[in-house]
Write a protein that holds these residues in place. Structure first.
Motif, PDB file in Angstrom:
ATOM      1  N   UNK A   1       8.943  -3.872   0.249  1.00 50.86           N
ATOM      2  CA  UNK A   1       8.261  -2.581   0.213  1.00 50.86           C
ATOM      3  C   UNK A   1       9.202  -1.387   0.092  1.00 50.86           C
ATOM      4  N   UNK A   2      10.445  -1.539   0.592  1.00 52.03           N
ATOM      5  CA  UNK A   2      11.399  -0.417   0.499  1.00 52.03           C
ATOM      6  C   UNK A   2      11.850  -0.252  -0.951  1.00 52.03           C
ATOM      7  N   UNK A   3      12.182  -1.375  -1.575  1.00 55.99           N
ATOM      8  CA  UNK A   3      12.619  -1.318  -2.978  1.00 55.99           C
ATOM      9  C   UNK A   3      11.480  -0.814  -3.876  1.00 55.99           C
TER      10      UNK A   3
ATOM     11  N   UNK B   1       0.863  -1.188   0.000  1.00 55.23           N
ATOM     12  CA  UNK B   1       0.000   0.000   0.000  1.00 55.23           C
ATOM     13  C   UNK B   1       0.899   1.237   0.000  1.00 55.23           C
ATOM     14  N   UNK B   2       0.757   2.035  -1.045  1.00 60.66           N
ATOM     15  CA  UNK B   2       1.611   3.230  -1.158  1.00 60.66           C
ATOM     16  C   UNK B   2       0.913   4.482  -0.634  1.00 60.66           C
TER      17      UNK B   2
ATOM     18  N   UNK C   1       9.130   3.316  -7.114  1.00 58.14           N
ATOM     19  CA  UNK C   1       7.912   4.123  -7.260  1.00 58.14           C
ATOM     20  C   UNK C   1       7.995   5.355  -6.357  1.00 58.14           C
TER      21      UNK C   1
ATOM     22  N   UNK D   1       9.245   1.291  -3.071  1.00 57.16           N
ATOM     23  CA  UNK D   1       9.180   2.748  -2.898  1.00 57.16           C
ATOM     24  C   UNK D   1      10.391   3.442  -3.520  1.00 57.16           C
ATOM     25  N   UNK D   2      11.516   2.730  -3.546  1.00 57.08           N
ATOM     26  CA  UNK D   2      12.727   3.265  -4.193  1.00 57.08           C
ATOM     27  C   UNK D   2      12.443   3.468  -5.695  1.00 57.08           C
TER      28      UNK D   2
END
Lengths: 339, 183
Positions: free
Chosen positions: A250-252, A233-234, A257, A254-255
């Motif tokens: 999830x970190x990657x 979930x962003x 996106x 967000x990296x």
């Protein structure tokens, strides 16, 4: 069922060239194409000879058929039927032969056009009318539509001359499956659109899958996905409303996106049913209900050669525009091809 | 009697489910924080090498480099909101430093510097991503323990609200002021 239909009806049909503004071919390209058509090159002489040879063969076949058609006047009704069958077979045979020859001619002509384009850019450009991005690459994303039959065409590939790395690939794609309904075999088209592959500037390890199909959001809708990836979930509510992101890190995710990238995706892919995959350094984008112009050059017709050239450059330019709009690519590989 | 037992079992099941749910969320929160911490430590490790490399070229940026070194040292020993403010200030200074690389052509020609710059940019982006991930995890955890009736169970089991990783304006200003005093 109505719910799904209403979801599908909201999807926009599009044309890849809607993304780009009109343009004209550069003088050098025009000259190079005109040289091919006017038969100044060895390659075009070879094709012309081939066409002439086929025309002679066809004349001979027609003469034999004409002779055969006279035979029933002398013999029985059975012979008339047999002759009629032969005529029909010959007709379809000739049609098939002509199509085969024409396709072969057009393929060669397209190869020549693409070679001219390739010679005028810093990249190696490959084109294949009947192939496309591999099915394995399409199937990487488990969210992709069912594709028992996978039929790509109009494959364009741009390879960097220095790094020998594929920068961009695009193809038209049709996927479908068939099922037996009582005694009838029915075909269901699951995807008909454009499939793109673009080198992504950031390095990443884990795959990320994105879809616009909001019904997959719930656990029940995520059938067959298993433990391959979790839903991420962003932060952007607008992005969340349109896209569903799945991945293991999830970190990657967000990296890759970033807020800016999400905004660009949202802007470009608004109202389009699409599937995005980040896999092994590439971004794959499947745009459903998207089309391209399929224009092929005709024998000896200069104008059709120029239109076909314009068309193939427009195809590349649209993909390039998309990559640039997402800030994935900066260098323009079509810059020397147009005015 | 049987209704009472069924009700009791349902309540018990809800309590067990909620407790496990809170634990899972809290573990995710700790994991997200640890990931972010790893990224921040990676940045601490990069800074001395970076400062050493650019020091010989960027003679006019002495103050900026000193600020970066000082902020790194302080962030390493601080905790809570003060650390967050220091990390924020460090990110800001490093962004300024990266932007100023453009003015030093000899720096751009150095392979070692280019590698360092790429690593630093990537680390900064990863820090941003891990921070977003942490804040998102905090939001989900806080929502889970604050909605009714889960909030009653959460307070009973001692689950408390977690704070976001974002420096308060006041603390950010304090960082600025402390430098002005040093200068």
């Amino acid at each position: 069922m109505f719910f799904f239909k209403s979801l599908i009806s909201r999807q926009k049909e599009g044309h890849l060239y809607d993304w780009i503004s009109p343009f004209e071919l550069s003088v050098q390209i025009k000259q190079a194409i005109e040289e091919i058509v006017s038969g100044k090159t060895d390659e075009s002489f070879r094709i012309k000879d081939k066409i002439e040879a086929i025309k002679k063969q066809n004349k001979l076949i027609f003469a034999v058929i004409a002779l055969l058609s006279l035979l029933p006047l002398l013999y029985s009704l059975e012979l008339i039927i047999v002759t009629f069958i032969i005529l029909i077979a010959a007709f379809f045979g000739l049609k098939w032969r002509f199509t085969k020859v024409l396709t072969s001619y057009q393929k060669t002509a397209m190869d020549q056009i693409v070679k001219v384009i390739s010679d005028h850019t810093d990249n190696n450009i490959y084109f294949n009318l009947e192939k496309g991005i591999l099915k394995e690459e399409f199937k990487v994303n488990p969210l992709m539509p069912r594709s028992d039959s996978y039929e790509p065409s109009w494959h364009v590939k741009v390879v960097n001359k220095e790094t020998h790395q594929t920068d961009i690939e695009a193809c038209k794609l049709l996927t479908y499956y068939t099922y037996q309904d009582e005694n009838e075999s029915k075909r269901v088209t699951t995807f008909l659109g454009i499939f793109l592959k673009i080198k992504f500037p950031k390095e990443f390890q884990e795959d990320i899958y994105i879809t616009t199909e909001t019904w997959r959001r719930g656990a029940g809708g995520f059938l067959g996905f298993g433990s391959k990836a979790d839903r991420i979930v962003l932060e952007s509510p607008l992005f969340e409303k349109k896209f569903n992101v799945f991945g293991n890190d999830p970190v990657e995710a967000r990296y890759i996106l970033t807020l800016d990238f999400m905004e660009k995706l949202l802007e470009k892919l608004k109202d389009i049913r699409c599937y995005l995959t980040f896999h092994k350094g590439y971004l794959y984008v499947a745009l459903d209900k998207f089309t391209i112009e399929e224009i092929l050059p005709q024998v000896g017709d200069k104008e059709s050669y120029l239109v076909a050239t314009h068309n193939i450059i427009a195809y590349m330019k649209a993909v390039e525009y998309f990559a640039k709009a997402l800030s994935i690519r900066e260098n323009k590989f079509t810059k020397d091809l147009i005015l | 009697m049987s209704y009472a037992i069924i009700s009791l079992l349902l309540i018990l099941a809800y309590v067990v489910f909620s407790y496990n749910h809170f634990i899972k969320k809290r573990n995710k929160l700790k994991e997200a924080y640890a990931t972010m911490d790893v990224m921040l430590k990676k940045r601490y490790d990069l800074i001395p090498n970076l400062v050493k490399t650019v020091n010989q070229y960027m003679i006019h940026e002495k103050t900026l480099l000193e600020e970066i070194t000082k902020l790194r040292q302080e962030a390493m020993v601080c905790s809570g909101k003060i650390r967050e403010a220091k990390e924020d200030a460090l990110s800001e200074r490093l962004s300024t430093l990266i932007a100023r690389f453009e003015s030093y052509p000899e720096l751009k020609a150095s392979d070692n510097m280019l590698h360092l710059q790429r690593t630093l940019v990537k680390t900064e982006e990863y820090i941003g991503a891990s921070r977003r991930n942490y804040n998102s995890t905090v939001r989900l955890y806080n929502t889970a323990i604050q909605v009714f009736p889960a909030n009653m169970l959460a307070s009973l089991f001692g689950f408390t609200k977690a704070g976001y990783f974002e420096a308060l304006e006041e603390e950010k200003n304090n960082v600025e002021l402390s430098f002005r005093k040093d200068e």
